[in-house]
Design a protein around this motif. Structure first.
Motif, mmCIF file in Angstrom:
data_model
loop_
_atom_site.group_PDB
_atom_site.id
_atom_site.type_symbol
_atom_site.label_atom_id
_atom_site.label_comp_id
_atom_site.label_asym_id
_atom_site.label_seq_id
_atom_site.Cartn_x
_atom_site.Cartn_y
_atom_site.Cartn_z
ATOM 1 N N SER A 2 0.824 -1.211 0.000
ATOM 2 C CA SER A 2 0.000 0.000 0.000
ATOM 3 C C SER A 2 0.860 1.264 0.000
ATOM 4 N N THR A 3 2.008 1.248 0.692
ATOM 5 C CA THR A 3 2.872 2.424 0.727
ATOM 6 C C THR A 3 3.419 2.735 -0.666
ATOM 7 N N MET A 4 3.880 1.698 -1.372
ATOM 8 C CA MET A 4 4.356 1.863 -2.733
ATOM 9 C C MET A 4 3.245 2.387 -3.639
ATOM 10 N N TYR A 5 2.037 1.875 -3.417
ATOM 11 C CA TYR A 5 0.908 2.237 -4.275
ATOM 12 C C TYR A 5 0.548 3.710 -4.125
ATOM 13 N N PHE A 37 2.403 5.674 -6.411
ATOM 14 C CA PHE A 37 2.191 5.290 -7.813
ATOM 15 C C PHE A 37 1.039 6.042 -8.454
ATOM 16 N N THR A 38 -0.033 6.291 -7.718
ATOM 17 C CA THR A 38 -1.214 6.924 -8.302
ATOM 18 C C THR A 38 -1.848 7.922 -7.328
ATOM 19 N N PRO A 95 -6.401 7.075 -2.595
ATOM 20 C CA PRO A 95 -7.423 7.081 -1.536
ATOM 21 C C PRO A 95 -8.688 6.329 -1.952
ATOM 22 N N ILE A 96 -9.076 6.472 -3.222
ATOM 23 C CA ILE A 96 -10.268 5.768 -3.707
ATOM 24 C C ILE A 96 -10.035 4.261 -3.697
ATOM 25 N N ILE A 97 -8.852 3.844 -4.153
ATOM 26 C CA ILE A 97 -8.553 2.408 -4.268
ATOM 27 C C ILE A 97 -8.432 1.772 -2.886
ATOM 28 N N MET A 142 -5.659 1.174 -16.782
ATOM 29 C CA MET A 142 -4.255 1.406 -16.475
ATOM 30 C C MET A 142 -3.918 0.890 -15.076
ATOM 31 N N LEU A 143 -4.809 1.149 -14.111
ATOM 32 C CA LEU A 143 -4.577 0.691 -12.744
ATOM 33 C C LEU A 143 -4.548 -0.830 -12.660
#
Length: 540
Positions: A70-73, A76-77, A81-83, A165-166
């Motif tokens: 989650s930290t890497m994510y 990334f985008t 927060p939505i994901i 893309m995600l």
């Protein structure tokens, strides 16, 4: 359920152990927790007393789900927060929909992790619950891998192009851990973990807390689970040993957990059910045959790279496979030397640990609390159901004289397959207007302008109806408002998700296309009322 071996003698007797443990001083933290008092209303105290009547002592199953990477994510985008929020909501919803976990309650959310608690009455409930936790872990991990999770996100501000893309660049997964603890409201036994209730605020919101060695051990154990894996405590593995296939339990390593067992070696045990995995992957091209759902085939081709736990596991397996006949000891890559059976035979390993750690009395105590019957206990959530105020809004396209309606999908929590208007939830930290506007903007990508009651100094939304929903004994209250939409979302642009699968903008004449059984309660009456007052409501 204490297993014994007549060829080995305990270092001290069970009676001597009990006498020794009974003389232990109560931990300071536990003593302080017992002194905790709540200054509150009589009604609040009654809620606590009612819960505590059923509370002492009882076995509880704790289990956690943690988002991997989650930290890497978040780097990334910008849509993280939505994901992340959608993933946490998805975990919670999946847990509550699972039959063998339906009596659990959410204890806490810690960052990207959720911890649940399931009171256990019968030992027969343990294995189904563990398998259910494993299945939830696998289902969500698979949905993240194949991208189906992203199709369930309700936020309509994420367009299909962004989601595609995600999906292709998604590093997220989940991992889980489970452990048990005897919970009591007082420290009556050396094997008890204490619980206490306190008020979170002056509004008497309840916080439930747990303290004790088994709680600490569970949180230490969580550090030794990984992507797609379920780590379980020694006690939990021992209790389900005689009811599950030994191939479901895998000793990955022996480590020293800080503060656990005086920092003696603790077995890291992963639970894995190949039948469950085979069923979930039955229609997937990732698995060509049943053998590929086995534990050995569940590792990615490069999973030993930079993964010390998995690398050590396979190193030990190679040593066991190639060891000379008659060699009864194994030296692992870190220099630890243990008998062959401590790696290769789960039943032998758990029984020897039980004897060597003098844990017979603990399991006798646990067994005495797990009644030998098939009664399933009702949910014993320690939290008082808060008042829920739902705010349904009839959104109107004034220029076209149409009303927005949305169809509940098969995954909707209540009354799937019915047409409704959408519904926000009022919260104490936001004004009624801003909370509703934010919800409809986020969920349906629409800016709404609520019809306000201009006859009052305080301008609040004008209600046209009040309703109630009785959901599993919790009566939710609702108010219906009316709003004008500034940017009506097109049915062609709307992206179906797990909760809702389609939308329509309907005229008064279109109402005949909707049967009573396919709509929420008073759907027709509400729409007729709004159309009848349309000019009055939107005259300004």
């Amino acid at each position: 359920m204490v297993k014994s071996d007549s060829n080995e003698k305990d270092s001290i007797s069970v009676g001597e152990l009990d006498e020794f443990l009974s003389d232990l001083e109560m931990p300071i933290a536990v003593a302080e927790a017992k002194k905790e008092t709540v200054s509150s209303s009589t009604g609040f105290q009654n809620e606590i007393a009612e819960f505590d009547k059923e509370q002492k002592p009882r076995v509880h199953l704790f289990f956690s789900f943690d988002i991997v990477n989650s930290t890497m994510y978040k780097a990334f985008t910008g849509n993280w927060p939505i994901i992340i929020r959608g993933l946490l909501d998805g975990i919670r919803d999946r847990v509550y929909k699972t039959n063998d976990l339906e009596a659990c309650f959410l204890w806490r959310v810690i960052g990207d992790e959720m911890v649940f608690v399931l009171p256990i009455q019968n030992k027969n409930e343990l294995l189904p619950a563990i398998d259910a936790i494993f299945e939830v872990t696998q289902r969500i991990s698979i949905s993240l891998k194949n991208g189906k999770f992203f199709d369930t996100l309700e936020n309509q501000n994420l367009q299909k192009r962004e989601l595609d893309m995600l999906k292709t660049q998604n590093p997220l997964s989940i991992k889980s851990a489970a452990w048990i603890a005897v919970i009591n409201d007082s420290f009556d036994s050396p094997y008890d973990n204490v619980s206490f209730i306190s008020a979170a605020s002056s509004q008497n919101q309840i916080i439930k807390e747990y303290l004790g060695k088994d709680i600490d051990a569970g949180f230490r154990l969580k550090g030794y689970t990984q992507d797609r894996r379920l780590a379980i405590s020694f006690e939990l593995a021992y209790l389900i040993l005689d009811k599950c296939n030994n191939k479901n339990l895998h000793i990955m390593d022996y480590v020293r957990l800080k503060g656990v067992w005086n920092e003696s070696l603790y077995p890291i045990i992963w639970y894995y059910n190949s039948d469950t995995v085979g069923k979930l992957y039955s229609n997937s091209v990732d698995y060509e045959n049943a053998n590929q759902s086995s534990f050995e085939h569940s590792f990615r081709y490069d999973e030993t790279d930079n993964n010390p736990l998995v690398k050590k596991y396979f190193s030990i397996r190679n040593i066991l496979k190639n060891r000379s006949q008659g060699t009864n000891r194994v030296i692992d890559p870190s220099g630890l030397e243990l008998s062959v059976g401590m790696y290769s035979n789960i039943e032998h390993a758990l029984n020897k640990i039980l004897r060597d750690r003098n844990l017979q009395s603990k399991f006798q105590y646990i067994d005495s609390l797990l009644e030998d019957n098939d009664l399933r206990m009702k949910s014993m959530s320690p939290y008082v159901h808060p008042l829920e105020m739902h705010c349904a809004v009839v959104c109107c396209d004034v220029n076209e004289r149409k009303i927005f309606v949305i169809h509940r999908g098969s995954e909707h929590n209540t009354n799937p397959g019915k047409w409704e208007f959408g519904c926000a939830k009022a919260t104490s930290e936001k004004s009624l207007v801003s909370g509703i506007q934010e919800y409809y903007k986020t969920t349906y990508a629409m800016d709404v302008e609520l019809v306000l009651d201009d006859s009052r100094i305080e301008k609040q939304p004008l209600p046209i109806a009040v309703y109630e929903i009785n959901h599993t004994g919790n009566i939710k209250k609702g108010i219906i408002f009316v709003a004008k939409t500034k940017n009506p979302i097109s049915p062609d642009v709307f992206r179906p998700d797990g909760s809702h699968d389609k939308i329509r903008w309907i005229t008064e004449d279109d109402l005949k296309d909707f049967s009573e059984k396919d709509t929420v309660s008073d759907f027709h009456h509400t729409i007729k009322t709004v159309f009848h007052r349309f000019d009055e409501l939107f005259s300004k």
